[in-house]
Motif scaffolding. Structure first.
Motif, PDB file in Angstrom:
ATOM      1  N   ALA A  25       0.805  -1.219   0.000  1.00  0.00           N
ATOM      2  CA  ALA A  25       0.000   0.000   0.000  1.00  0.00           C
ATOM      3  C   ALA A  25       0.838   1.268   0.000  1.00  0.00           C
ATOM      4  O   ALA A  25       0.343   2.327  -0.391  1.00  0.00           O
ATOM      5  N   TYR A  26       2.097   1.183   0.447  1.00  0.00           N
ATOM      6  CA  TYR A  26       2.893   2.418   0.508  1.00  0.00           C
ATOM      7  C   TYR A  26       4.259   2.352  -0.164  1.00  0.00           C
ATOM      8  O   TYR A  26       4.764   3.374  -0.640  1.00  0.00           O
ATOM      9  N   VAL A  27       4.891   1.180  -0.252  1.00  0.00           N
ATOM     10  CA  VAL A  27       6.263   1.131  -0.775  1.00  0.00           C
ATOM     11  C   VAL A  27       6.345   1.589  -2.231  1.00  0.00           C
ATOM     12  O   VAL A  27       7.168   2.461  -2.562  1.00  0.00           O
ATOM     13  N   PRO A  28       5.538   1.056  -3.164  1.00  0.00           N
ATOM     14  CA  PRO A  28       5.662   1.532  -4.557  1.00  0.00           C
ATOM     15  C   PRO A  28       5.389   3.025  -4.701  1.00  0.00           C
ATOM     16  O   PRO A  28       6.039   3.715  -5.500  1.00  0.00           O
ATOM     17  N   PHE A  29       4.442   3.529  -3.914  1.00  0.00           N
ATOM     18  CA  PHE A  29       4.106   4.948  -4.018  1.00  0.00           C
ATOM     19  C   PHE A  29       5.250   5.828  -3.516  1.00  0.00           C
ATOM     20  O   PHE A  29       5.680   6.760  -4.209  1.00  0.00           O
ATOM     21  N   LEU A  92      -7.683   8.150  -1.137  1.00  0.00           N
ATOM     22  CA  LEU A  92      -6.734   9.263  -1.170  1.00  0.00           C
ATOM     23  C   LEU A  92      -5.583   8.981  -2.131  1.00  0.00           C
ATOM     24  O   LEU A  92      -5.095   9.892  -2.815  1.00  0.00           O
ATOM     25  N   LEU A  93      -5.159   7.736  -2.211  1.00  0.00           N
ATOM     26  CA  LEU A  93      -4.034   7.413  -3.096  1.00  0.00           C
ATOM     27  C   LEU A  93      -4.407   7.629  -4.560  1.00  0.00           C
ATOM     28  O   LEU A  93      -3.634   8.224  -5.325  1.00  0.00           O
ATOM     29  N   VAL A  94      -5.565   7.169  -4.957  1.00  0.00           N
ATOM     30  CA  VAL A  94      -5.952   7.352  -6.364  1.00  0.00           C
ATOM     31  C   VAL A  94      -6.280   8.818  -6.662  1.00  0.00           C
ATOM     32  O   VAL A  94      -6.355   9.212  -7.834  1.00  0.00           O
ATOM     33  N   SER A  95      -6.446   9.626  -5.596  1.00  0.00           N
ATOM     34  CA  SER A  95      -6.703  11.058  -5.790  1.00  0.00           C
ATOM     35  C   SER A  95      -5.433  11.850  -6.056  1.00  0.00           C
ATOM     36  O   SER A  95      -5.504  13.051  -6.368  1.00  0.00           O
ATOM     37  N   ALA A 115      -4.613   8.166   7.032  1.00  0.00           N
ATOM     38  CA  ALA A 115      -5.515   7.052   6.717  1.00  0.00           C
ATOM     39  C   ALA A 115      -4.766   5.727   6.658  1.00  0.00           C
ATOM     40  O   ALA A 115      -5.267   4.691   7.124  1.00  0.00           O
ATOM     41  N   LEU A 116      -3.572   5.746   6.075  1.00  0.00           N
ATOM     42  CA  LEU A 116      -2.781   4.520   5.976  1.00  0.00           C
ATOM     43  C   LEU A 116      -2.488   3.947   7.357  1.00  0.00           C
ATOM     44  O   LEU A 116      -2.596   2.735   7.582  1.00  0.00           O
ATOM     45  N   LEU A 169      -1.514   3.817  -9.884  1.00  0.00           N
ATOM     46  CA  LEU A 169      -2.098   4.047  -8.565  1.00  0.00           C
ATOM     47  C   LEU A 169      -3.255   3.088  -8.304  1.00  0.00           C
ATOM     48  O   LEU A 169      -3.398   2.551  -7.201  1.00  0.00           O
ATOM     49  N   VAL A 170      -4.067   2.859  -9.316  1.00  0.00           N
ATOM     50  CA  VAL A 170      -5.186   1.916  -9.185  1.00  0.00           C
ATOM     51  C   VAL A 170      -4.661   0.504  -8.943  1.00  0.00           C
ATOM     52  O   VAL A 170      -5.209  -0.256  -8.135  1.00  0.00           O
ATOM     53  N   LEU A 171      -3.581   0.137  -9.642  1.00  0.00           N
ATOM     54  CA  LEU A 171      -2.983  -1.182  -9.431  1.00  0.00           C
ATOM     55  C   LEU A 171      -2.499  -1.361  -7.998  1.00  0.00           C
ATOM     56  O   LEU A 171      -2.692  -2.423  -7.392  1.00  0.00           O
ATOM     57  N   VAL A 172      -1.850  -0.345  -7.444  1.00  0.00           N
ATOM     58  CA  VAL A 172      -1.380  -0.415  -6.058  1.00  0.00           C
ATOM     59  C   VAL A 172      -2.559  -0.645  -5.119  1.00  0.00           C
ATOM     60  O   VAL A 172      -2.518  -1.514  -4.229  1.00  0.00           O
ATOM     61  N   VAL A 173      -3.622   0.128  -5.302  1.00  0.00           N
ATOM     62  CA  VAL A 173      -4.809   0.001  -4.462  1.00  0.00           C
ATOM     63  C   VAL A 173      -5.418  -1.400  -4.593  1.00  0.00           C
ATOM     64  O   VAL A 173      -5.790  -2.035  -3.591  1.00  0.00           O
ATOM     65  N   ALA A 174      -5.517  -1.899  -5.812  1.00  0.00           N
ATOM     66  CA  ALA A 174      -6.122  -3.208  -6.043  1.00  0.00           C
ATOM     67  C   ALA A 174      -5.295  -4.319  -5.398  1.00  0.00           C
ATOM     68  O   ALA A 174      -5.857  -5.238  -4.766  1.00  0.00           O
ATOM     69  N   MET A 175      -3.979  -4.255  -5.545  1.00  0.00           N
ATOM     70  CA  MET A 175      -3.130  -5.290  -4.959  1.00  0.00           C
ATOM     71  C   MET A 175      -3.207  -5.254  -3.439  1.00  0.00           C
ATOM     72  O   MET A 175      -3.311  -6.298  -2.774  1.00  0.00           O
ATOM     73  N   ALA A 176      -3.149  -4.060  -2.864  1.00  0.00           N
ATOM     74  CA  ALA A 176      -3.206  -3.947  -1.404  1.00  0.00           C
ATOM     75  C   ALA A 176      -4.529  -4.488  -0.870  1.00  0.00           C
ATOM     76  O   ALA A 176      -4.559  -5.247   0.114  1.00  0.00           O
ATOM     77  N   ALA A 177      -5.625  -4.118  -1.498  1.00  0.00           N
ATOM     78  CA  ALA A 177      -6.931  -4.588  -1.042  1.00  0.00           C
ATOM     79  C   ALA A 177      -7.057  -6.101  -1.161  1.00  0.00           C
ATOM     80  O   ALA A 177      -7.582  -6.775  -0.259  1.00  0.00           O
ATOM     81  N   ALA A 178      -6.564  -6.656  -2.260  1.00  0.00           N
ATOM     82  CA  ALA A 178      -6.639  -8.104  -2.465  1.00  0.00           C
ATOM     83  C   ALA A 178      -5.837  -8.872  -1.426  1.00  0.00           C
ATOM     84  O   ALA A 178      -6.151 -10.040  -1.132  1.00  0.00           O
TER      85      ALA A 178
END
Length: 392
Positions: A25-29, A92-95, A115-116, A169-178
Motif C-alpha cells: 500500500a505504501y512502498v511503490p508509491f 486518497l491514493l488514487v486522488s 488514513a494509511l 495508482l489503481v494497481l497499487v490500491v487493487a493489490m493492497a486490497a486483495a
C-alpha cells in the motif's frame, strides 16, 4: 509450551498476506510513484519539495500510528479500523493524480499517511491479540514477506506498457486490497483471551522495563543503517563503480529482501522451538555490524555487493523477527496498539536523522566513515540485546 493454545496456521498465513499488503500500500508509491509525480509538478527542482513531503509524511505517520493504535485499544476492535483505513487510504491514493500543485500534493500525502496508519497500527496490534508467544518466532518469519512484497509490487506496477500513471495508482490500491481483505473476511482466528487480560499499570510484570527499552533502542540503531542504505545505496555503489545502474541496484535490493524470507522463517521457528526469542536478534545485529565493516572496507564492485548482501540479509531477518518479538515484551494488552505506535517511531525517526548524519560524514570523510559509524551502532544494538534480562 506444547500445552499452550496455538493460533491456526490459516490465520497466520492470511495475516502475513495482509501485512505484505500493508507494505504494498505504501512502498511503490513512496519509492517510485511519488517522486515521478513530484517531478511532473516541479520539473528539475523536485528534490526540495520531495524532502518536504517525506518530512511531513513521516511526522503524520508517527502521530497517526500512535493515535489509531490507541483508539483501536479503546474500542476493543481492530477489524473496523483496518477496513476503514484501507478504504480511506485507497481513495486518497488514487486522488493523487488530481493534485495540480506541490502544496496540494503534500497536503494529500499527509492525509493519506493518516488514513494509511489507521489501517497499519491496528493491523500490527491484532497480531499481539491473537498470536501466542510460542508462535511469535514463526510470525516474525512470516513478516519477512512484507518488505519483499513491497519491492516486488514496485516492479510490477512500473512494468513497461502495463499501466499509465493513473493506472499504476489503481494497481497499487487493487493489490493492497486483495492482500488485506482475506484475513478480515475469512481469517477465522482462534480466540486467545489469555492474551487480552488487562494488566493494571501498578502491577509488576515478568518482563522488565529495561527489556522494552533495549528492544526499542536496538531497533532504532539497526533501522538507522537500513534508512541509510535505502536512500544512498545507489550513490555508494556508483562511488565504487560508476557503471552500476539503478536497475542493478533495484535487482540486488529485491534479491536480498526475497532471500531473507526463508532464512527468517527458519530462524523464527528455531527461536520458538528452543524458547530463545532474543538470541536471533542479537546474532543478526552482530552480523549486520560485520556486513557494514565489510562495506566500509570495500574497494571493488564485487566486494561492495557482497558486503551489502550480507548486511541486507541479516538486517531484514532482524527487523522481521523484531516486529514479532516486540509483541512479546510489551507488558499491557490494553495499551498494545498505542505502545506499538511508540515502537513505530523507530521506523519513522531514522528518515529524519539520516540526512543530517550523512551530510556530516560523507562529504568530508566518505561513505566508509558513515558505514563505520553505522557498524558501531549495529554492534551496540547486538550488545544491548545479548545482555538483556528476559525474565523479571
Amino acid at each position: 509450551m506444547t500445552d499452550q493454545p496455538r493460533q491456526a496456521l490459516r490465520f497466520l498465513w492470511l495475516y502475513a498476506l495482509a501485512a505484505a499488503g500493508g507494505a504494498v500500500a505504501y512502498v511503490p508509491f513512496l519509492t517510485i510513484l511519488l517522486p515521478v509525480r513530484m517531478s511532473e509538478l516541479s520539473g528539475a527542482e523536485d528534490v526540495e519539495p520531495l524532502a518536504y513531503a517525506a518530512f511531513a509524511g513521516a511526522i503524520a505517520a508517527s502521530l497517526a500510528n500512535i493515535a489509531f493504535g490507541g483508539l483501536s485499544d479503546r474500542t476493543g476492535s481492530r477489524r473496523g479500523w483496518i477496513l476503514g483505513g484501507l478504504a480511506l487510504s485507497s481513495i486518497l491514493l488514487v486522488s493523487v493524480r488530481t493534485t495540480d500543485d506541490i502544496a496540494a500534493l503534500i497536503a494529500l500525502i499527509v492525509l493519506w499517511q493518516l488514513a494509511l496508519n489507521m489501517m497499519l497500527a491496528p493491523l500490527a496490534a491484532w497480531a499481539g491479540d491473537l498470536v501466542p508467544d510460542a508462535q511469535k518466532g514463526f510470525l516474525g518469519g512470516l513478516l519477512a514477506f512484507a518488505p519483499a512484497a513491497g519491492a516486488l509490487a514496485g516492479a510490477v506496477v512500473t512494468w513497461p506498457g502495463l499501466a499509465d500513471a493513473d493506472g499504476r495508482l489503481v494497481l497499487v490500491v487493487a493489490m493492497a486490497a486483495a492482500m488485506v481483505l482475506p484475513v478480515l473476511l475469512v481469517g477465522r482466528p482462534v480466540p486467545m483471551p489469555q492474551l487480552m487480560v488487562p494488566v493494571p499499570a501498578s502491577t509488576r510484570t515478568d518482563r522488565p522495563r529495561s527489556l522494552v527499552a533495549r528492544m526499542w533502542m536496538a531497533r532504532l540503531l539497526v533501522q538507522l543503517s537500513e534508512a541509510a542504505l535505502f536512500a544512498y545505496l545507489l550513490y555508494w555503489f556508483r562511488s565504487i563503480d560508476a557503471s552500476v545502474t539503478d536497475s542493478d541496484t533495484a535487482r540486488i535490493f529485491s534479491l536480498v529482501l526475497v532471500a531473507a524470507v526463508p532464512f527468517s522463517l527458519l530462524a523464527g521457528r528455531w527461536s520458538d522451538r528452543v524458547d530463545r526469542p532474543i538470541l536471533p536478534l542479537a546474532v543478526t545485529a552482530a552480523v549486520a555490524s560485520l556486513g557494514l565493516v565489510l562495506m566500509a572496507l570495500a574497494e571493488t564492485r564485487e566486494a561492495a555487493i557482497g558486503g551489502y548482501i550480507l548486511f541486507g540479509l541479516v538486517a531484514s531477518i532482524f527487523l522481521a523477527l523484531h516486529s514479532a518479538q516486540t509483541l512479546r515484551v510489551l507488558p499491557r494488552p490494553q495499551t498494545r496498539g498505542r505502545d506499538l505506535g511508540f515502537f513505530n517511531l523507530t521506523n519513522t525517526t531514522p528518515s529524519l536523522i539520516m540526512p543530517w548524519l550523512t551530510l556530516s560524514l560523507v562529504p568530508g570523510f566518505g561513505f566508509d566513515a558513515l558505514f563505520t559509524v553505522l557498524a558501531a551502532l549495529a554492534l551496540l544494538a547486538s550488545l544491548l540485546l545479548a545482555t538483556a534480562r528476559t525474565r523479571g
